[in-house]
Motif scaffolding. Structure first.
Motif, PDB file in Angstrom:
ATOM      1  N   PHE A   1       0.822  -1.210   0.000  1.00  0.00           N
ATOM      2  CA  PHE A   1       0.000   0.000   0.000  1.00  0.00           C
ATOM      3  C   PHE A   1       0.857   1.261   0.000  1.00  0.00           C
ATOM      4  CE2 PHE A   1      -3.288  -2.971   1.498  1.00  0.00           C
ATOM      5  CZ  PHE A   1      -4.323  -2.594   0.667  1.00  0.00           C
TER       6      PHE A   1
ATOM      7  N   LEU B   1       1.332   2.443  -3.490  1.00  0.00           N
ATOM      8  CA  LEU B   1       0.116   2.843  -4.201  1.00  0.00           C
ATOM      9  C   LEU B   1      -0.031   4.353  -4.069  1.00  0.00           C
ATOM     10  CD1 LEU B   1      -2.325   1.498  -5.700  1.00  0.00           C
ATOM     11  CD2 LEU B   1      -3.551   1.671  -3.538  1.00  0.00           C
TER      12      LEU B   1
ATOM     13  N   THR C   1      -5.165  -2.628  -6.222  1.00  0.00           N
ATOM     14  CA  THR C   1      -5.707  -2.471  -4.866  1.00  0.00           C
ATOM     15  C   THR C   1      -6.407  -3.745  -4.415  1.00  0.00           C
ATOM     16  OG1 THR C   1      -5.992  -0.083  -5.171  1.00  0.00           O
ATOM     17  CG2 THR C   1      -7.297  -1.138  -3.437  1.00  0.00           C
TER      18      THR C   1
END
Length: 558
Positions: free
Chosen positions: A36, A39, A75
């Motif tokens: 994450f 991202l 995701t």
């Protein structure tokens, strides 16, 4: 029997096959986010997921929506890893920071985990495909904590497939999670949306994309100019995947060093020079040169629609430069200078008028039987508007008693020779000539209407019935429309007046300040005469004696 293998005969030594080089992996796949933290641009979503995992409030279904390339599928895979991670020691639980080294993390990253099923709804649209999922969710996961179904482009499922999935989606077994991704969330039934926790992934800002692409180029050992990164980021339109594909192409195009000029050339932005030249000709008002440029573009295979869109893009760039004062990195230094000069020279009314004319021209080109002819006519029509003065300046000048600015001369109007006699006025009746002003122009608006009506009855009717006079100062005329007029009314009227009088007329339309139209004035005069007649004592005596009597007409006794 011919010799063959296994008969003990010597065979020629076979060359050892060389090891195959590892296949090249495109940047979009090579740098797909594996955590994450990697991202970019979706901090709000990551924070929400982190809080949900830490407090053990994990929804049974998630839906990720957004434009292409912003990280929807990535995701979904990261969520699958976060929910199934067991940590390096094998004793971990769900975490927003999956370790990436445990067996579930590695298997999910490689797309081979048996309990993480990823399917494309575009090729599995039917109710039978959903029935397989409904049957499978009843069984526990094989090795993972959660059995996870990732359905990409979920909006492609049929209505029957959605309906079949609803019950399972609302009350799935505790060991099952659904992760949906879509670019067209408006096509997903509300009944499905209401059963999911929705995350709207945003477009990535161009500045963040440029920084991200710069770090990737550095890892690849490629030198890319900052302006080149900015251009790629702008062209990506918020999509990481699109931007990385463009960066891949730019590296192949430019080699170890990528310049902004090479990126502009690769994206076809260099062709804007032709459009830029066409816009300059348009603003100069040179109709002959404009037609020659259009013929040249047609010969090179440039579509009329592309030219019109290019001109609209150029006007948009000028307007943005005028409003913000900032240059556009997508354009070369020379083009930026030209745009800045145009933004300084052009007023807002002229920009808006040209935009509307070109926008209408594009529609004409798209629907006309011959797009090339439609483009010619649309740009010739725009030439006339380009030479007109700022209407606001004209109104301000008239209000302050100053001489309004005259239309800019255009190269489409041939200049008279130095020794040429003045253009002769058309033959008109002697009485009309006697009423003319010394300059040879109609002395007032009524005379102007009479002149136009003699030559162009349709225009004469419009002048008489559909407009009210604001001001008449030949050769300038300001009118207020009282009824719907043809969009080319002012231009046609100016052209006809110039043909009849030899002077360049300026016709302006405004939405207030006009007197009643000539037709309305006739009606008002007749009504006043009727009221005066009815007020006459003799007429009043008759109407009193005969209440049903009506006044039919009024005749002059003389």
């Amino acid at each position: 029997m011919p010799p063959g293998p296994g008969l003990g005969l010597d065979e020629p030594e076979q060359p050892q096959s060389a090891a195959k080089p590892e296949a090249y992996q495109v940047l979009a796949r090579k740098y797909r986010p594996q955590s994450f933290d990697a991202l970019i641009g979706q901090d709000a979503m990551v924070r929400t997921l982190g809080n949900a995992i830490r407090t053990d409030r994990i929804a049974h279904a998630f839906l990720m929506t957004g434009v292409r390339g912003v990280g929807k599928t990535s995701t979904a895979r990261l969520i699958a890893k976060a929910l199934n991670c067991i940590g390096p020691d094998g004793n971990g639980g769900p975490t927003i920071d999956p370790c990436g080294v445990c067996e579930p993390c590695v298997a999910i990253a490689e797309g081979r985990h048996i309990d993480v099923v990823e399917m494309d709804a575009a090729s599995h649209t039917g109710v039978d495909d959903m029935r397989e999922i409904i049957e499978a969710v009843r069984y526990a996961s094989v090795s993972a904590r959660y059995k996870i179904y990732i359905i990409d482009e979920v909006h492609m499922l049929s209505k029957s497939a959605f309906n079949a999935l609803l019950k399972t989606l609302e009350e799935p077994p505790p060991h099952v999670k659904f992760l949906f991704a879509t670019t067209e969330v408006d096509k997903v039934p509300v009944t499905v949306l209401s059963r999911c926790q929705r995350f709207d992934l945003r477009r990535i800002p161009a500045e963040l994309l440029a920084s991200h692409f710069g770090s990737i180029a550095e890892k690849e050992g490629i030198k890319v100019e900052d302006d080149a990164l900015a251009i790629i980021a702008r062209a990506a339109e918020g999509s990481v995947r699109d931007g990385l594909s463009l960066l891949d192409q730019a590296i192949a195009h430019g080699g170890a060093e990528v310049s902004a000029a090479e990126v502009r050339d690769m994206l076809g932005l260099a062709d804007r020079g032709r459009v830029r030249g066409l816009l300059d000709i348009l603003l100069d008002g040179d109709a002959g040169k404009l037609l020659a440029a259009l013929d040249e573009a047609h010969g090179l295979g440039v579509e009329p629609q592309a030219l019109m869109r290019g001109l609209l893009d150029a006007l948009h760039a000028i307007s943005r430069r005028k409003a913000s004062g900032q240059d556009d990195v997508m354009r070369s230094a020379e083009e930026q200078g030209a745009i800045a000069a145009d933004a300084e020279a052009m007023g807002w009314p002229q920009l808006h008028a040209l935009w509307q004319l070109l926008l209408k021209g594009l529609k004409d080109v798209e629907t006309a039987p011959d797009p090339r002819e439609a483009a010619d006519m649309a740009l010739l029509r725009a030439i006339h508007a380009a030479g007109q003065p700022d209407p606001g300046a004209v109104i301000d000048a008239i209000s302050s008693g100053k001489t309004p600015p005259a239309p800019s001369p255009t190269k489409s109007d041939p200049a008279p020779a130095a020794d040429a006699p003045a253009a002769a006025l058309p033959e008109t009746p002697p009485a009309t000539r006697a009423e003319r002003a010394p300059a040879g122009l109609p002395v007032d608006f009524q005379a102007f209407v009479d002149l136009i009506d003699d030559a162009r009855p349709r225009l004469g009717v419009d002048l008489h019935d559909k407009v009210g006079l604001v001001s008449y100062d030949a050769p300038r005329l300001m009118l207020q429309p009282k009824a719907l007029l043809d969009s080319n009314f002012a231009r046609e009227l100016a052209d006809e007046a110039k043909k009849l009088t030899g002077a360049a007329w300026q016709i302006d339309l405004q939405d207030h300040g006009g007197a009643p139209s000539l037709a309305e004035q006739v009606v008002m005069k007749q009504q006043a005469e009727r009221e005066d007649a009815l007020a006459d004592p003799m007429v009043k005596a008759v109407t009193d004696a005969f209440p049903d009597a009506q006044l039919e007409s009024i005749k002059d006794a003389s």
